[in-house]
Scaffold this motif. Sequence first.
Motif, PDB file in Angstrom:
ATOM      1  N   UNK A   1       0.465 -50.691 -29.278  1.00 56.80           N
ATOM      2  CA  UNK A   1      -0.725 -51.732 -29.907  1.00 56.80           C
ATOM      3  C   UNK A   1       0.716 -53.493 -30.582  1.00 56.80           C
ATOM      4  N   UNK A   2      -0.575 -54.302 -30.280  1.00 58.01           N
ATOM      5  CA  UNK A   2       0.508 -55.321 -30.660  1.00 58.01           C
ATOM      6  C   UNK A   2      -0.323 -55.970 -31.704  1.00 58.01           C
ATOM      7  N   UNK A   3       0.354 -56.779 -32.801  1.00 58.41           N
ATOM      8  CA  UNK A   3      -0.442 -57.514 -33.780  1.00 58.41           C
ATOM      9  C   UNK A   3       0.285 -59.180 -34.254  1.00 58.41           C
TER      10      UNK A   3
ATOM     11  N   UNK B   1      -2.700 -39.479 -37.169  1.00 56.73           N
ATOM     12  CA  UNK B   1      -2.392 -38.796 -36.093  1.00 56.73           C
ATOM     13  C   UNK B   1      -1.104 -38.533 -35.465  1.00 56.73           C
ATOM     14  N   UNK B   2      -0.813 -37.511 -35.956  1.00 55.44           N
ATOM     15  CA  UNK B   2       0.380 -36.683 -34.899  1.00 55.44           C
ATOM     16  C   UNK B   2       1.043 -36.917 -33.833  1.00 55.44           C
ATOM     17  N   UNK B   3       0.166 -36.473 -33.008  1.00 57.85           N
ATOM     18  CA  UNK B   3       0.650 -36.437 -31.548  1.00 57.85           C
ATOM     19  C   UNK B   3       0.358 -37.759 -30.499  1.00 57.85           C
ATOM     20  N   UNK B   4       0.097 -38.615 -31.753  1.00 58.77           N
ATOM     21  CA  UNK B   4       0.282 -40.091 -31.240  1.00 58.77           C
ATOM     22  C   UNK B   4       1.711 -41.115 -31.235  1.00 58.77           C
ATOM     23  N   UNK B   5       2.431 -41.539 -30.336  1.00 58.57           N
ATOM     24  CA  UNK B   5       3.301 -42.276 -30.171  1.00 58.57           C
ATOM     25  C   UNK B   5       2.912 -43.712 -30.259  1.00 58.57           C
ATOM     26  N   UNK B   6       2.821 -45.001 -30.894  1.00 59.63           N
ATOM     27  CA  UNK B   6       2.793 -45.803 -30.456  1.00 59.63           C
ATOM     28  C   UNK B   6       4.168 -46.980 -30.855  1.00 59.63           C
ATOM     29  N   UNK B   7       3.773 -47.757 -30.052  1.00 60.89           N
ATOM     30  CA  UNK B   7       5.062 -48.601 -29.984  1.00 60.89           C
ATOM     31  C   UNK B   7       4.049 -50.247 -30.385  1.00 60.89           C
ATOM     32  N   UNK B   8       4.319 -50.164 -31.694  1.00 57.42           N
ATOM     33  CA  UNK B   8       3.873 -51.806 -31.739  1.00 57.42           C
ATOM     34  C   UNK B   8       4.861 -53.233 -31.350  1.00 57.42           C
ATOM     35  N   UNK B   9       4.472 -53.971 -30.979  1.00 62.27           N
ATOM     36  CA  UNK B   9       4.643 -55.379 -30.988  1.00 62.27           C
ATOM     37  C   UNK B   9       4.111 -56.538 -31.651  1.00 62.27           C
ATOM     38  N   UNK B  10       5.049 -57.726 -32.281  1.00 60.86           N
ATOM     39  CA  UNK B  10       4.828 -58.781 -33.045  1.00 60.86           C
ATOM     40  C   UNK B  10       4.367 -60.046 -31.839  1.00 60.86           C
ATOM     41  N   UNK B  11       2.931 -60.107 -31.245  1.00 63.63           N
ATOM     42  CA  UNK B  11       2.186 -61.215 -30.515  1.00 63.63           C
ATOM     43  C   UNK B  11       1.638 -62.340 -31.054  1.00 63.63           C
ATOM     44  N   UNK B  12       1.857 -63.802 -30.786  1.00 62.74           N
ATOM     45  CA  UNK B  12       0.943 -64.728 -31.297  1.00 62.74           C
ATOM     46  C   UNK B  12      -0.447 -63.918 -30.244  1.00 62.74           C
ATOM     47  N   UNK B  13      -1.617 -64.763 -30.043  1.00 62.77           N
ATOM     48  CA  UNK B  13      -2.743 -65.081 -29.883  1.00 62.77           C
ATOM     49  C   UNK B  13      -2.789 -64.610 -28.369  1.00 62.77           C
ATOM     50  N   UNK B  14      -2.155 -65.646 -27.658  1.00 64.13           N
ATOM     51  CA  UNK B  14      -2.175 -66.587 -26.144  1.00 64.13           C
ATOM     52  C   UNK B  14      -1.693 -65.498 -25.937  1.00 64.13           C
TER      53      UNK B  14
ATOM     54  N   UNK C   1      -3.697 -52.449 -26.791  1.00 62.14           N
ATOM     55  CA  UNK C   1      -4.515 -53.027 -27.886  1.00 62.14           C
ATOM     56  C   UNK C   1      -4.249 -53.888 -28.606  1.00 62.14           C
ATOM     57  N   UNK C   2      -4.929 -54.527 -28.989  1.00 66.40           N
ATOM     58  CA  UNK C   2      -4.484 -55.838 -29.975  1.00 66.40           C
ATOM     59  C   UNK C   2      -5.234 -55.996 -30.825  1.00 66.40           C
ATOM     60  N   UNK C   3      -4.616 -56.206 -32.603  1.00 69.47           N
ATOM     61  CA  UNK C   3      -5.116 -56.543 -33.646  1.00 69.47           C
ATOM     62  C   UNK C   3      -5.624 -58.090 -34.247  1.00 69.47           C
ATOM     63  N   UNK C   4      -6.145 -58.220 -33.402  1.00 70.17           N
ATOM     64  CA  UNK C   4      -5.605 -60.429 -33.518  1.00 70.17           C
ATOM     65  C   UNK C   4      -6.910 -60.640 -35.248  1.00 70.17           C
TER      66      UNK C   4
ATOM     67  N   UNK D   1     -11.332 -46.483 -31.796  1.00 67.04           N
ATOM     68  CA  UNK D   1     -12.550 -45.976 -33.047  1.00 67.04           C
ATOM     69  C   UNK D   1     -12.194 -45.186 -33.856  1.00 67.04           C
ATOM     70  N   UNK D   2     -10.960 -44.657 -33.697  1.00 64.96           N
ATOM     71  CA  UNK D   2     -10.429 -43.634 -34.712  1.00 64.96           C
ATOM     72  C   UNK D   2      -8.794 -44.571 -34.924  1.00 64.96           C
ATOM     73  N   UNK D   3      -8.335 -45.661 -34.657  1.00 65.00           N
ATOM     74  CA  UNK D   3      -7.577 -46.424 -35.551  1.00 65.00           C
ATOM     75  C   UNK D   3      -8.354 -47.207 -35.875  1.00 65.00           C
ATOM     76  N   UNK D   4      -9.119 -47.331 -35.180  1.00 67.91           N
ATOM     77  CA  UNK D   4     -10.066 -49.092 -36.139  1.00 67.91           C
ATOM     78  C   UNK D   4     -10.615 -48.282 -37.559  1.00 67.91           C
ATOM     79  N   UNK D   5     -10.989 -46.879 -37.445  1.00 68.02           N
ATOM     80  CA  UNK D   5     -11.651 -46.463 -38.941  1.00 68.02           C
ATOM     81  C   UNK D   5     -10.194 -46.289 -39.923  1.00 68.02           C
ATOM     82  N   UNK D   6      -9.037 -45.621 -39.069  1.00 69.00           N
ATOM     83  CA  UNK D   6      -7.476 -45.928 -40.258  1.00 69.00           C
ATOM     84  C   UNK D   6      -7.505 -47.361 -40.835  1.00 69.00           C
TER      85      UNK D   6
END
Length: 308
Positions: free
Chosen positions: A95-97, A117-130, A143-146, A284-289
Motif C-alpha cells: 500500500x503506497x501513501x 485484519x490480523x491475517x493481512x500483511x501490509x507493506x507500506x511505502x511512501x511515494x509521490x503521486x507520479x 493500492x495507493x492513498x492519493x 472495501x475493508x481497508x477503505x472502511x477502516x
Amino acid sequence: MNLQQLEYIIALNKYRHFGKAADHCEVSQPTLSTMIQKLEDELGVKLFDRGHQPIKPTAIGVKVLEQAAIILRQTSVLGEIIKDEEDSLGGSITLAVLPTIAPYLLPRIVPVLDRDLPDLNITFVELMTSECLEQLGRGQIDLAIMATEVGQEDLVSHPLYYEEFFGYVSRKEGQYHDKSIRSSEVDASRLWLLDEGHCFRDQLMRFCQLRRNGSYKNRYVRGSLTTFMNMVEQGNGMTFIPELSLDTINAGHRDLVKPFAIPRPTRLVNLSVRKDFARMHLRDAIASIIREAVPERMHKLQPGQSSI
C-alpha cells in the motif's frame, strides 16, 4: 514459451545482470541463461544486447518485455480472484501513501488494521503521486492513498475523506495577527513549499495563484512538512499543513494555525487501485477502516470548503 521464461526476462531486465537475476529467480545462472536463449530462439529475435555492460534490452526486447509484464499481471489476477473468494481479508499487499498523508493517517489506521485484519500483511511505502501512478500501472504496488483524480483508464479511485488545508504562520509574520489567510495575500517570499511533484504543493499553488518560478522562502530540496513546521515554530516564515496534522501540534503552537478565508481549500483523498484488482472485499475493508479513523465531518465536503 512459458510463464517461467517470461519471469526470467523480466528479472534480467530489472537487474541487468545474469547472476543477480538468477539469484532473484532462485535458479542457477546457466539455467536462467539457457531458458532465455530458448525463448529468443523460439521468437526468432534477440531480446537483450549482451555486448553492452550492463546488459540492456534490444528495441524489440523492450516491446516483448512490456507485453510479458502484462501477461504475468493478468495471470496473477487469476490467483487474486481465488484469493479473494477463499481468504478475502488475508495474504500480503503493498500500500503506497503520499508523504503528506502518511505521517498523520498511518498512526490512526495501523493499530486498527492489525486488530481487524490480523491475517493481512501490509507493506507500506511512501511515494509521490507520479510514482504511485507509475507503480500501480506496472503492478509494483496494489493500492495507493492519493489526493488527486487519477485520470487513467486502467485505474479506479474510491473516495475516502475530504481534508482541509491550513496555514502555519510564525509569530514574526504579519499574517500571524489575522484570523484567517487570504490566498491573494500569501507572500511567496516567506513561504516554505515542498518540492515540485508533490500534488500538495501543486494544489495550493493553483489555489493561491502562485507562480512556479516565484521567489519562495529559502529553497529546500527534499523538505518535509515536519521540517517546515519546525522552521515556522522557530519564527521563520509560513507553510501549509493538512487537517490531520493538527492533532500533532502541541498546545504551545496551536496559535500558529490559521484557517483560510472562504472558500477554504480542501483535498479529496482517494484509495486507488487498478481496474483489474480482484480483491474488492479487501479494498472495501481497508477503505472502511480509513474512513472510520478520521473525524466524521471529513466524510463529506463542508460548507465553505472548496475542493481543489
